[in-house]
Enzyme design. Structure first.
Site, PDB file in Angstrom:
ATOM      1  N   ASP A 183       2.213   2.060   3.376  1.00  0.00           N
ATOM      2  CA  ASP A 183       3.143   1.147   4.074  1.00  0.00           C
ATOM      3  C   ASP A 183       4.566   1.496   3.720  1.00  0.00           C
ATOM      4  O   ASP A 183       5.453   1.422   4.556  1.00  0.00           O
ATOM      5  CB  ASP A 183       3.043  -0.324   3.604  1.00  0.00           C
ATOM      6  CG  ASP A 183       1.669  -0.865   3.610  1.00  0.00           C
ATOM      7  OD1 ASP A 183       0.927  -0.532   4.531  1.00  0.00           O
ATOM      8  OD2 ASP A 183       1.364  -1.636   2.674  1.00  0.00           O
TER       9      ASP A 183
ATOM     10  N   HIS B 104       0.886  -1.167   0.000  1.00  0.00           N
ATOM     11  CA  HIS B 104       0.000   0.000   0.000  1.00  0.00           C
ATOM     12  C   HIS B 104       0.925   1.219   0.000  1.00  0.00           C
ATOM     13  O   HIS B 104       1.992   1.184   0.630  1.00  0.00           O
ATOM     14  CB  HIS B 104      -0.829   0.108   1.279  1.00  0.00           C
ATOM     15  CG  HIS B 104      -1.752  -1.039   1.558  1.00  0.00           C
ATOM     16  ND1 HIS B 104      -1.350  -2.177   2.187  1.00  0.00           N
ATOM     17  CD2 HIS B 104      -3.075  -1.187   1.315  1.00  0.00           C
ATOM     18  CE1 HIS B 104      -2.393  -2.991   2.318  1.00  0.00           C
ATOM     19  NE2 HIS B 104      -3.441  -2.417   1.796  1.00  0.00           N
TER      20      HIS B 104
HETATM   21  C1  XUL Z   1      -7.521  -6.567   4.312  1.00  0.00           C
HETATM   22  C2  XUL Z   1      -6.771  -6.950   3.114  1.00  0.00           C
HETATM   23  C3  XUL Z   1      -5.936  -5.892   2.493  1.00  0.00           C
HETATM   24  C4  XUL Z   1      -5.853  -5.968   1.013  1.00  0.00           C
HETATM   25  C5  XUL Z   1      -5.085  -4.845   0.372  1.00  0.00           C
HETATM   26  O1  XUL Z   1      -8.278  -7.563   4.879  1.00  0.00           O
HETATM   27  O2  XUL Z   1      -6.807  -8.090   2.707  1.00  0.00           O
HETATM   28  O3  XUL Z   1      -4.684  -5.936   3.072  1.00  0.00           O
HETATM   29  O4  XUL Z   1      -5.252  -7.151   0.598  1.00  0.00           O
HETATM   30  O5  XUL Z   1      -5.570  -3.607   0.727  1.00  0.00           O
END
Ligand code: XUL
Ligand code: CO
Length: 436
Positions: free
Chosen positions: A104, A101
């Site tokens: 992150d 992300h």
């Molecule tokens: C949350 C989840 C996230 C997504 C990416 O449950 O799975 O981490 O994979 O945003």
């Protein structure tokens, strides 16, 4: 390059007799299965958020994870340092892909423009590290759920300024993914749903979410980003109801808003369970629509009703996942991203290695089992046989849309079905066990 994991050397395949807990007993990256290397079937990904940013907190206590390399600040220097730790980890665990992300990898700072600058600096470093190591980006994404501005949603926020902010974040995260040669880009609508329907205009929120995705599709074309867009279903948590609740709901949303040509699904094991399905159900629904893109590999806990994001160790489950993937012809842009975290009590850096070794070996076994089941052919033949009445003249007429209810009434009047063959569920379950 400094060594942050000096007590671990590169994890290698040692075979089933190995007693070394930091060795692969099944994952042999170069071994061919059905004519393709294991590493190319499995396309493992490491999740930046869980490996580098998850403190292992729970609602009853703070994080426990030991991260001696991290100074705990929001500085760009600290963020850049983490990228080096992460690449050393990927190198030593022998994982070729990663996912992130925006927030992150780089800090959220006081303004959008400062956050964008920080992201650029970290992406510069990631680009360099990818060049040096050959590691690749499986997918990127924007975190549209952590900051308080997104408490009521991002693309579905009741507030237009929040919607615009989320659009800006998506634009920047797509640019970062594009720069890093990402093979995909994921939309997980963590808070795209509601806590209570009483204060929610569902129709308007869904329309807005579709607008955001259409703008993303337009921007992708504008900048020439060729990666695959994914939607990741999850029914709840953090919201009570998430609009992308399962594969079927996502596909319906994409069809209704004319987005199906531009998206595939990223199916996560634990999310399937929360939706009241098995993961193979979710995978099959997506595959049947030609929309199975990628997998977030993890596991839930049978006794807990939330997203525990555990590392996958259940070989039954990995075998079932790999069967669907092999039937589909394998991944194209997708992979098996370990969206999995260590338990709060597994706080030492070395636990990251144990966790991934277990997940990778579980999937390698799943792959070998699935290939053996396919080579054996008894399942395939059973299924073929079970539906063989459809292969006759009447079946193909119906399948091709060349019959009416009256035609079938005429057939039924002189062809009563009689006693049917057994479904043989137990026999097939026993057969499955022979391959585990
Ligand atoms: C949350 C989840 C996230 C997504 C990416 O449950 O799975 O981490 O994979 O945003
Ligand atoms: Co996920």
């Amino acid at each position: 390059m400094s060594e942050y994991f000096s007590d671990v050397s590169k994890i290698v395949f040692e075979g089933e007799d190995s007693k070394n807990s930091l060795a692969f007993r099944h994952y042999d990256p170069e071994q061919e299965v059905e004519g393709k290397k294991m590493k190319d079937h499995l396309r493992f990904g490491a999740a930046y958020w869980h490996c580098m940013r998850n403190p292992l907190a729970d609602p009853f206590g703070p994080g426990t994870a030991l991260m001696p390399w991290d100074d705990g600040t929001d500085s760009v220097e600290n963020a850049v340092k983490r990228t080096h730790v992460f690449f050393e980890f990927m190198e030593k665990i022998d994982i070729d892909y990663y996912c992130f992300h925006d927030r992150d990898i780089a800090p959220e700072l006081a303004s959008l423009s400062e956050s964008n600058k920080a992201l650029d600096a970290v992406v510069d470093e990631l680009e360099k590290l990818q060049g040096e190591t050959g590691k690749k980006l499986l997918w990127g994404t924007a975190c549209l759920f952590a900051h308080p501005r997104y408490a009521m949603g991002a693309g579905t926020s009741p507030y237009v300024d929040v919607f615009a902010y989320s659009a800006a974040q998506v634009k920047k995260a797509i640019e970062a993914t594009h720069r890093l040669g990402g093979e995909g880009y994921t939309f997980w609508g963590g808070r795209e749903g509601y806590g209570s329907i009483i204060n929610t205009n569902m129709k308007r929120e869904l329309d807005h979410l579709a607008r955001l995705l259409h703008m993303a599709v337009d921007y992708k074309k504008e900048i020439g980003f060729e990666g695959q867009f994914y939607i990741e279903p999850k029914p709840k948590e953090p919201t009570k109801h998430q609009y992308d609740s399962d594969s079927a709901a996502c596909l319906n949303f994409l069809r209704e808003y004319d987005l199906l040509d531009h998206f595939k699904l990223n199916i996560e094991t634990n999310h399937a369970i929360l939706a009241g399905h098995t993961v193979e159900h979710e995978l099959q629904v997506a595959a049947a629509a030609g929309a199975l893109g990628s997998v977030d590999a993890n596991a839930g806990d049978e006794l807990l009703g939330w997203d525990t994001d555990q590392f996958p160790t259940n070989v039954y489950d990995t075998t079932k996942v790999m069967l669907v993937l092999l039937e589909m012809g394998g991944f194209t842009t997708g992979g098996l991203n370990f969206d999995s975290k260590r338990r709060r009590e597994s706080h030492e850096p070395i636990d990251l290695f144990h966790a991934h070794v277990g997940g990778m070996d579980a999937f390698a076994r799943g792959l070998k089992n699935a290939a053996a089941i396919r080579a054996d052919g008894r399942y395939e033949n059973f299924l073929k046989d079970r539906y063989s009445s459809w292969d006759g003249e009447l079946g193909s007429k119906i399948e091709n849309g060349n019959t009416s209810l009256a035609d079938l009434e005429a057939h039924a009047l002189s062809n009563e079905p009689g006693i049917l063959p057994s479904g043989r569920q137990e026999m097939l379950e026993n057969l499955f066990n022979n391959f585990i």
